[in-house]
Design a protein around this motif. Structure first.
Motif, PDB file in Angstrom:
ATOM      1  N   MET A 106       1.019  -1.281  -0.081  1.00  0.00           N
ATOM      2  CA  MET A 106      -0.319  -0.575  -0.041  1.00  0.00           C
ATOM      3  C   MET A 106       0.517   1.358  -0.282  1.00  0.00           C
ATOM      4  N   GLN A 107       0.612   2.380  -0.859  1.00  0.00           N
ATOM      5  CA  GLN A 107       0.725   3.794  -0.085  1.00  0.00           C
ATOM      6  C   GLN A 107       0.034   4.819   0.386  1.00  0.00           C
ATOM      7  N   PHE A 108       0.586   5.543   1.766  1.00  0.00           N
ATOM      8  CA  PHE A 108      -0.539   6.051   2.397  1.00  0.00           C
ATOM      9  C   PHE A 108       0.507   7.381   2.221  1.00  0.00           C
ATOM     10  N   ARG A 109      -0.038   9.044   3.707  1.00  0.00           N
ATOM     11  CA  ARG A 109       0.193   9.196   3.607  1.00  0.00           C
ATOM     12  C   ARG A 109      -0.164   9.725   4.280  1.00  0.00           C
ATOM     13  N   LEU A 123      11.229  11.476  -0.368  1.00  0.00           N
ATOM     14  CA  LEU A 123      12.058  12.358  -0.228  1.00  0.00           C
ATOM     15  C   LEU A 123      11.669  13.913   1.068  1.00  0.00           C
ATOM     16  N   SER A 124      10.320  14.004   0.567  1.00  0.00           N
ATOM     17  CA  SER A 124       9.674  14.696   1.969  1.00  0.00           C
ATOM     18  C   SER A 124       9.536  14.088   2.844  1.00  0.00           C
ATOM     19  N   GLY A 125       9.634  12.903   2.834  1.00  0.00           N
ATOM     20  CA  GLY A 125       8.638  12.023   3.889  1.00  0.00           C
ATOM     21  C   GLY A 125       7.176  12.085   4.664  1.00  0.00           C
ATOM     22  N   GLU A 126       6.185  12.393   2.709  1.00  0.00           N
ATOM     23  CA  GLU A 126       4.725  12.727   2.799  1.00  0.00           C
ATOM     24  C   GLU A 126       4.017  11.440   2.813  1.00  0.00           C
ATOM     25  N   GLU A 127       4.810  10.369   1.772  1.00  0.00           N
ATOM     26  CA  GLU A 127       4.501   9.612   1.164  1.00  0.00           C
ATOM     27  C   GLU A 127       5.264   8.394   1.512  1.00  0.00           C
ATOM     28  N   THR A 128       4.495   7.422   2.510  1.00  0.00           N
ATOM     29  CA  THR A 128       4.971   6.058   2.728  1.00  0.00           C
ATOM     30  C   THR A 128       4.462   5.054   1.980  1.00  0.00           C
ATOM     31  N   THR A 129       5.878   4.062   1.313  1.00  0.00           N
ATOM     32  CA  THR A 129       5.086   3.519   0.687  1.00  0.00           C
ATOM     33  C   THR A 129       5.859   1.637   1.486  1.00  0.00           C
ATOM     34  N   ARG A 130       5.202   0.923   0.996  1.00  0.00           N
ATOM     35  CA  ARG A 130       5.372  -0.961   2.584  1.00  0.00           C
ATOM     36  C   ARG A 130       5.590  -1.666   1.146  1.00  0.00           C
ATOM     37  N   GLY A 148      -5.522  11.080  10.357  1.00  0.00           N
ATOM     38  CA  GLY A 148      -4.985   9.797  10.514  1.00  0.00           C
ATOM     39  C   GLY A 148      -4.459   9.159   9.482  1.00  0.00           C
ATOM     40  N   PHE A 149      -4.225   7.732   8.468  1.00  0.00           N
ATOM     41  CA  PHE A 149      -3.468   7.422   7.685  1.00  0.00           C
ATOM     42  C   PHE A 149      -4.588   7.780   6.420  1.00  0.00           C
ATOM     43  N   GLU A 150      -3.959   8.412   5.297  1.00  0.00           N
ATOM     44  CA  GLU A 150      -4.800   8.465   4.239  1.00  0.00           C
ATOM     45  C   GLU A 150      -4.368   6.994   3.073  1.00  0.00           C
ATOM     46  N   VAL A 151      -4.895   6.504   2.209  1.00  0.00           N
ATOM     47  CA  VAL A 151      -4.403   5.080   1.865  1.00  0.00           C
ATOM     48  C   VAL A 151      -4.549   6.006   0.168  1.00  0.00           C
ATOM     49  N   THR A 152      -3.172   6.122  -0.016  1.00  0.00           N
ATOM     50  CA  THR A 152      -3.761   6.156  -1.938  1.00  0.00           C
ATOM     51  C   THR A 152      -3.291   5.476  -3.068  1.00  0.00           C
ATOM     52  N   ALA A 153      -3.146   4.550  -2.287  1.00  0.00           N
ATOM     53  CA  ALA A 153      -2.899   2.996  -3.074  1.00  0.00           C
ATOM     54  C   ALA A 153      -2.331   2.346  -3.005  1.00  0.00           C
ATOM     55  N   GLY A 154      -3.495   0.877  -3.106  1.00  0.00           N
ATOM     56  CA  GLY A 154      -3.396   0.050  -2.528  1.00  0.00           C
ATOM     57  C   GLY A 154      -2.201  -1.138  -3.284  1.00  0.00           C
ATOM     58  N   PRO A 155      -2.207  -2.462  -3.326  1.00  0.00           N
ATOM     59  CA  PRO A 155      -1.489  -3.402  -4.017  1.00  0.00           C
ATOM     60  C   PRO A 155      -2.210  -3.360  -5.260  1.00  0.00           C
ATOM     61  N   PRO A 156      -0.975  -3.189  -6.313  1.00  0.00           N
ATOM     62  CA  PRO A 156      -0.871  -4.141  -7.710  1.00  0.00           C
ATOM     63  C   PRO A 156      -2.376  -4.801  -7.828  1.00  0.00           C
TER      64      PRO A 156
END
Lengths: 426, 292, 284
Positions: free
Chosen positions: A127-130, A324-331, A135-143
Motif C-alpha cells: 500500500m501507499q499512504f500519507r 524525500l519529503s517523508g510525506e508519502e510512505t510505501t510499504r 489519520g493515514f490516507e491510503v493513496t494506493a493499494g497493492p497492484p
C-alpha cells in the motif's frame, strides 16, 4: 475495516469443507481428492488452440521459455515460444541445456522459476499512504491481480502450491484470524494451472520420495502427458472441464494410454535422487545438536539461493520506503531468506549468528518443524535447491549424512541438574 | 500440529487494509521511567476502535512510526481499561526514537494486539511468583493490574524485580504503591546500589532464597533478558515447580505479527503467534539451546 | 501516569508546539582520490534532483556548483580514498565539519582500485610513470576513509547505485534506518528472476560473496558479478573459491585477481586474496 474482517470470516466459512478434505492427510503429501476427469487426447497441433483459447478468455499465458540457456517462466504468444527439443542436465550446483528429442516440447525438468513467483511475487507494494490530519490516507493499494494461465506446471510445483495454500491461510485451521492473504487468495482463484506431467525427470529430482510426482493427481485445471503426436489430457476442475469442452479432443487409443502409463512408470524409475523420508521428522528432532551442522557450515555460502528458488519458502520482510519529503510512505514486501544476518536480528543481536545455525534452521524447518506448523512437509522434491546452490549442497545427501552420523551428541548447554532433585526448597 | 495454541480466547486484532495497515493513534502523555525508557500513553484516533480494542495481559502491538517503520512492543496498561494503551519503550532503535521524537500529541500507528497472553485463567487459585528483569516488567504490568482488579481469585502473589540501579526501576512509584497496599509482595533488587538504596543487591534469582515456594501450588511467570529467563526457569524447576507451571515470555524479531513472515521462528513456533508467552513444558527441549 | 490508568483520559491531546520554520539540512559532497563517478551518480538522479535540491540545501558540492557555503554541514558525502599527505589532513577537517559522514563508493569504503598499489612499490611506479617523480607527493598506501576518521555510514559500489544514494538521503531526512541490504547479490538476482550465470554457465560469479545493491546489473546481461559492491555480511570466500578451484579448474592466481580488484583492500577480500597469492606462489 470491519467489513474486511467480516468478509474474510465469510470466505473462511465458505471454504470449510475443502479445508477438512485437505486436512485428512496430516503428514503425507498425497491427499485424496475428487478424481480428475477421464483421459482424452489432445493432438499436438491443438496446443496452439489451447493457447489461443486461453488468450481469448483474457489470460496472459505464461509458460516455459529458454532465456539465456535456462528454462524460465515468461509470457508466451504461441506454442512456438516453448522450448521444443530441449533437454537439461542438472547436477549438484550445475544446470546445462542439452539437445533433446526435436519432436518433444516438455522434455526438460524444473528451471529456477516456480509458480510462487506469480502467486507470491518477489517484490510487491502492499500500500501507499500519507499522514493526513488525524489519520493515514491510503493513496494506493497493492497492484491488481493479473489474470494468468500458467502452462507447464510440474506436479511437484502443484504440490508446492498446496503447501503454500496452507501457509497463506487457505487450508489452515490453526491460523489466527486476520492472517489469510487476500492477494494470494485472489491470485489462486484467478490463476489457471495447466500441469504437464514429467516424462523425463531431472538429475536432481526426487518427487517420488515425497509422492508428489511425476504424475499430477489434483490441484490443476488441465493436465497433459506428452506423447509424440500429442498429449493425454485430463480436466481437474470445473474450469478445466469447460476448457476441455472447447478443445478438439478425441478419445485416446488403448496404445496411447498404455504408453502414457509406461512413461510415468519409467519416470518414477529415473529419479535423479532419492530422499529417505521415513521418520525424517523424528531424525531431525533428535539432530538439533550434531557435529554435521558444523561440517555443512564449512561448505555453505549463506547466499540464500536455496530459499529463493524453493517453491514453498514463504519468508518475507515488509519495509517502509519514503520519498524525500517523508510525506508519502510505501510499504513493500519482498522475499526474505533465513540465511541473511538481518533475518533474526533483534536489539539484543542476531538470533542466528553462525552459519551452522542458519543451515540447521533451514533444513529442520523444511523437513521437520514445517510439519508441526502446517501439517505437511516443506519439501516437495523438486531438487531446485540442489541445482542452484553455487556450491552444490545436496539436501538428500545431508539428510543421509545426518542419518549415518552416529557420533555422540555434544553436551547440552542447559545444566543437567535442571530436572534433578538437587537443590531442595529453602 | 502445534498444541497449546488457544486461538479462540484471544481478542480480535485491529489492523486495517487487511493485515498491514496500522490504525492511527495519538500520544496522550509521556512518562519518563529512566535514562532511556519512557512510557507512552496512546489512544486510537477512531472512537470506534477505542471501544472495540481489547487485549489480554502479555500481548503486544506493532507500534508504527509514520515513514520510519514498525516495532513489536508489549502492552503495559490495564486490560480492564483498554481505551488507553500504555507502551513502555526503550529508546534504542529508529522506530522508538521516532516515537519518542513525536512526543505528546504526536501521531503514531498501531496494529494488534498479537500473540499468546499469560495464562490468567490457569493462574486463578494459585500462588504466583512473577519474575521480571529490566524492561521485562512491561509485559507483566497488565498481569499485576488484573490481579489487583480481582485480588480474591489468586492466592499469594510475589513480584521479584531486578534492574541495574535504583534509578532504572520502571514504574517506581507504582512498585511502592503495590507494596504499600499489601495486596502483593514486591521484592526489588539492583545490580549496583546507590547511597540511598536500602534494599537487596544482586541478581533477581538471589531473591528466591527469601521465598518459600510450595511447588505444587505455584505458577511462575518470567520475563527478562535471555540469561534471566534461563536461570529463573531452572531455579524454579530445581524447586520442583512442574515445567507446565513455568511461563516465559521470549523476545524475537517480529515483522508481521501473525505468523506469516517467518522472522520470529523459534524451533517449530512462531513467537508472534504461538508466543511470546510460552509454557516451559512446550519449549523444554529447545529452551536455552543457542541460535535456535 | 504514576497512578493506575483512568477510563476517561483527557479528551484533548496536548497542544502541539508551533512548527519551527523549516531549516533544510545542509549537504556537502567531498572528493578525495577518485574518478568522480559516485558524485556523478548523484547528478544522474535527473528525475529526483530538483526534489533533492528542495529537500536539502546543497552547501558544498564542487562538481555541481561553484558556490561554497561555510560549514558546519548536516550530512557529508565523501568520495575517494586517502592517498596523499594533503588528503590525510583534509579528511580530519571534513569530519569536524559534518555531523553525519557517509563514505560513498568503493574508493571511500575500501581504498578502491588505487589501493592495488598497496601491494606494490609506489616509488617504482612514480619513477616509471612521471617525468619528474620528485614532484609527486603520495602516501605509501591508498586507504579507505574509515581508516582515518569515524564514518557514520558506508555506501558500497563502484560506482554507488543512485537509488541507494537517494534511499540513504531519504532515510537520513526522515530519521529512519536506510533500507540498504547487506546480504549477497544472489538474493537480489533471484528476486529479479535472472538466470544464474554461475550454475547455468559456469561463469566465475562473485555474486554469492558480494553485497547486493546494484540491482544485479551484470547477471542481467549474462555477465558474472565481479564484486564491485564489495564483501557481503560474513562472506564465505573460501567456500566459493573452493568451488572455482574444483569444479571450474581455476588456478589460485586467477581467483586472487578476481577478489583483489575494486574492493581488494577491504578486509575479508584482502585476507582471501593474500591467501590465494600465497597458494599461487607455492604452486610455481
Amino acid at each position: 475495516m470491519l467489513r474486511a474482517v467480516a468478509r474474510r470470516r465469510q470466505r473462511a466459512a465458505a471454504s470449510l469443507p475443502n479445508r477438512d478434505a485437505a486436512m485428512k492427510g496430516t503428514t503425507a503429501m498425497v491427499v485424496s481428492h475428487a478424481s480428475p476427469g477421464a483421459p482424452r487426447f489432445l493432438p499436438r497441433a491443438a496446443l496452439a488452440d489451447l493457447v489461443t483459447l486461453l488468450q481469448d478468455e483474457g489470460f496472459t499465458v505464461v509458460g516455459p521459455t529458454v532465456v539465456d540457456g535456462v528454462v524460465m517462466y515468461r509470457p508466451i504468444d504461441s506454442p512456438d515460444d516453448l522450448p521444443h527439443g530441449v533437454n537439461d542436465v542438472q547436477q549438484r550446483g550445475t544446470y546445462r541445456l542439452a539437445e533433446g528429442d526435436p519432436e518433444l516440447t516438455f522434455e526438460f525438468a524444473s528451471g529456477p522459476d516456480s509458480p510462487k513467483r506469480f502467486l507470491f511475487p518477489p517484490q510487491q507494494q502492499l500500500m501507499q499512504f500519507r499522514v493526513q490530519g488525524e489519520g493515514f490516507e491510503v493513496t494506493a493499494g497493492p497492484p491488481d491481480v493479473p489474470k494468468i494461465a500458467l502452462l507447464g506446471v510440474r506436479p511437484c510445483d502443484l504440490a508446492a502450491i498446496r503447501v503454500q495454500d496452507r501457509v497463506f491461510g487457505q487450508d489452515d485451521p490453526a491460523t489466527f484470524r486476520c492472517e489469510s492473504e487476500p492477494w494470494y487468495e485472489q491470485a489462486r482463484e484467478q490463476t489457471l494451472l495447466v500441469a504437464v506431467n514429467c516424462t523425463s525427470p531431472g538429475g536432481n529430482c526426487f518427487c517420488v520420495s515425497w509422492g508428489t510426482g511425476p504424475e499430477a493427481h489434483e490441484g490443476f485445471d488441465l493436465s497433459l502427458t506428452e506423447l509424440r503426436d500429442g498429449f493425454i489430457c485430463r480436466a481437474g476442475s470445473p474450469r478445466g472441464k469447460e476448457l476441455a469442452a472447447k478443445l478438439p479432443l478425441r478419445e485416446p487409443t488403448r496404445t496411447e494410454l498404455d504408453l502414457a502409463e509406461l512413461l510415468m512408470n519409467r519416470a518414477c524409475e529415473h529419479m535423479g535422487r532419492a530422499l529417505d523420508t521415513a521418520s525424517v521428522k523424528e531424525l531431525l528432532e533428535q539432530k538439533r545438536e550434531d557435529s554435521h551442522w558444523d561440517e555443512v557450515a564449512q561448505r555453505c555460502l549463506s547466499c540464500g539461493n536455496c530459499t529463493m528458488v524453493c517453491p514453498t519458502c514463504f519468508c518475507s520482510t515488509v519495509t517502509d520506503v519514503t520519498d524525500l519529503s517523508g510525506e508519502e510512505t510505501t510499504r513493500v514486501r519482498s522475499w526474505e531468506s533465513c540465511f541473511t544476518h538481518q533475518f533474526s536480528y533483534t536489539v539484543a543481536g542476531p538470533g542466528r549468528d553462525s552459519l551452522r545455525s542458519r543451515y540447521r534452521h533451514w533444513l529442520r524447518h523444511k523437513l521437520c518443524t514445517w510439519q508441526d506448523q502446517f501439517g505437511v512437509s516443506g519439501c516437495v522434491g523438486c531438487g531446485r535447491c540442489i541445482t542452484w546452490c553455487p556450491v552444490g549442497i545436496d539436501i538428500t545427501q545431508e539428510v543421509q549424512a545426518l542419518r549415518n552420523d552416529s557420533t555422540s551428541l555434544p553436551a547440552p548447554i542447559a545444566p543437567a541438574c535442571a530436572f534433578s532433585s538437587e537443590g531442595s526448597p529453602p | 500440529m502445534i498444541a497449546h495454541v488457544d486461538v479462540d480466547g484471544r481478542p480480535e486484532p485491529i489492523c486495517g487494509m487487511d493485515q498491514w495497515m496500522p490504525a492511527p493513534a495519538r500520544i496522550l502523555a509521556v512518562q519518563t521511567e529512566n535514562f532511556n525508557t519512557r512510557t507512552f500513553r496512546l489512544q486510537f484516533v477512531d472512537p470506534v476502535l477505542r471501544e472495540q480494542f481489547r487485549f489480554a495481559p502479555g500481548q503486544f502491538n506493532m507500534l508504527y512510526a509514520p515513514g520510519v517503520g514498525e516495532a513489536a512492543i508489549s502492552i503495559s496498561s490495564d486490560p480492564a481499561r483498554p481505551g488507553v494503551i500504555d507502551h513502555t519503550i526503550r529508546v534504542v532503535g529508529s522506530v522508538t526514537r521516532a516515537v519518542d521524537a513525536a512526543g505528546p500529541g504526536g501521531l503514531v500507528g498501531l496494529r494488534g494486539p498479537f500473540g499468546k497472553p499469560w495464562p490468567m485463567k490457569q493462574m486463578e487459585g494459585h500462588n504466583l511468583v512473577i519474575v521480571a528483569g529490566g524492561i521485562g516488567l512491561a509485559p507483566l504490568r497488565p498481569v499485576i493490574y488484573s490481579i489487583l482488579n480481582e485480588r480474591d481469585r489468586y492466592r499469594r502473589v510475589v513480584l521479584l524485580y531486578g534492574c541495574r540501579t535504583p534509578e532504572d526501576r520502571l514504574y517506581a512509584h507504582e512498585l511502592e504503591q503495590w507494596e504499600d497496599r499489601g495486596a502483593i509482595q514486591v521484592l526489588v533488587t539492583v545490580d549496583n546500589a546507590t547511597a540511598a538504596w536500602t534494599g537487596p543487591v544482586g541478581v533477581v534469582t538471589n531473591l528466591l532464597k527469601r521465598l518459600r515456594v510450595s511447588a505444587q501450588e505455584t505458577i511462575v511467570l518470567v520475563c527478562g533478558p535471555k540469561i534471566l529467563n534461563r536461570v529463573a526457569a531452572w531455579k524454579f524447576l530445581q524447586l520442583h515447580v512442574p515445567p507446565s507451571r513455568v511461563y516465559v515470555s521470549l523476545e524475537r524479531n517480529m515483522n508481521c505479527g501473525f505468523g506469516r513472515c517467518g522472522h520470529c521462528q523459534y524451533d517449530k513456533f512462531f513467537v508472534c503467534r504461538d508466543g511470546p508467552v510460552f509454557c516451559f513444558a512446550d519449549i523444554a527441549d529447545v529452551f536455552a539451546k543457542e541460535e535456535i | 501516569m504514576a497512578e493506575a490508568p483512568t477510563a476517561e483520559p483527557a479528551a484533548e491531546p496536548a497542544a502541539q508546539p508551533a512548527p519551527e520554520p523549516r531549516r533544510r539540512p545542509r549537504l556537502a559532497v567531498y572528493k578525495f582520490s577518485s574518478c568522480d563517478g559516485c558524485q556523478l551518480q548523484l547528478l544522474n538522479l535527473e528525475d529526483e534532483l530538483l526534489a533533492l535540491a528542495d529537500a536539502v540545501e546543497i552547501a558544498y558540492f564542487l562538481e555541481a556548483r561553484r558556490q561554497e557555503l561555510p560549514p558546519p554541514y548536516d550530512v557529508g558525502l565523501v568520495e575517494g580514498s586517502i592517498s596523499t599527505p594533503e588528503e590525510e589532513e583534509r579528511i580530519q577537517t571534513v569530519r569536524r565539519n559534518c555531523k553525519f559522514l557517509v563514505a560513498i563508493g568503493a574508493c571511500a569504503t575500501s581504498g578502491g582500485i588505487q589501493s592495488l598499489r598497496n601491494w606494490a612499490n609506489v616509488e617504482e611506479f612514480t619513477r616509471h610513470v612521471y617525468a619528474r617523480p620528485q614532484w609527486i607527493k603520495s602516501l605509501e598506501t591508498a586507504t579507505p576513509i574509515a581508516a582515518h576518521v569515524f564514518v557514520d555510514f558506508e555506501l558500497h559500489g563502484c560506482p554507488v547505485n543512485p537509488r541507494q544514494l537517494l534511499e540513504l538521503v531519504s532515510a537520513l531526512l526522515n530519521h529512519r534506518r536506510p533500507n540498504i541490504p547487506t546480504h549477497c547479490l544472489c538474493i537480489e538476482c533471484k528476486r529479479r528472476g535472472l538466470p544464474c550465470v554461475l550454475s547455468a554457465h559456469g561463469e566465475p560469479c562473485l555474486g554469492p560473496i558480494t553485497q547486493a545493491g546494484c540491482g544485479a546489473l551484470c547477471p542481467a546481461v549474462g555477465r558474472a558479478c565481479y564484486g564491485c559492491f564489495g564483501p557481503m555480511e560474513q562472506p564465505r570466500i573460501g567456500a566459493l573459491g573452493e568451488r572455482f578451484a574444483q569444479a571450474q579448474q581455476r588456478p589460485p592466481a586467477e581467483i586472487m585477481r578476481m577478489i583483489r580488484s575494486f574492493n581488494g583492500y577491504l578486509e575479508p577480500f584482502k585476507q582471501a586474496s593474500d591467501h590465494y597469492e600465497r597458494q599461487a606462489a607455492q604452486q610455481d
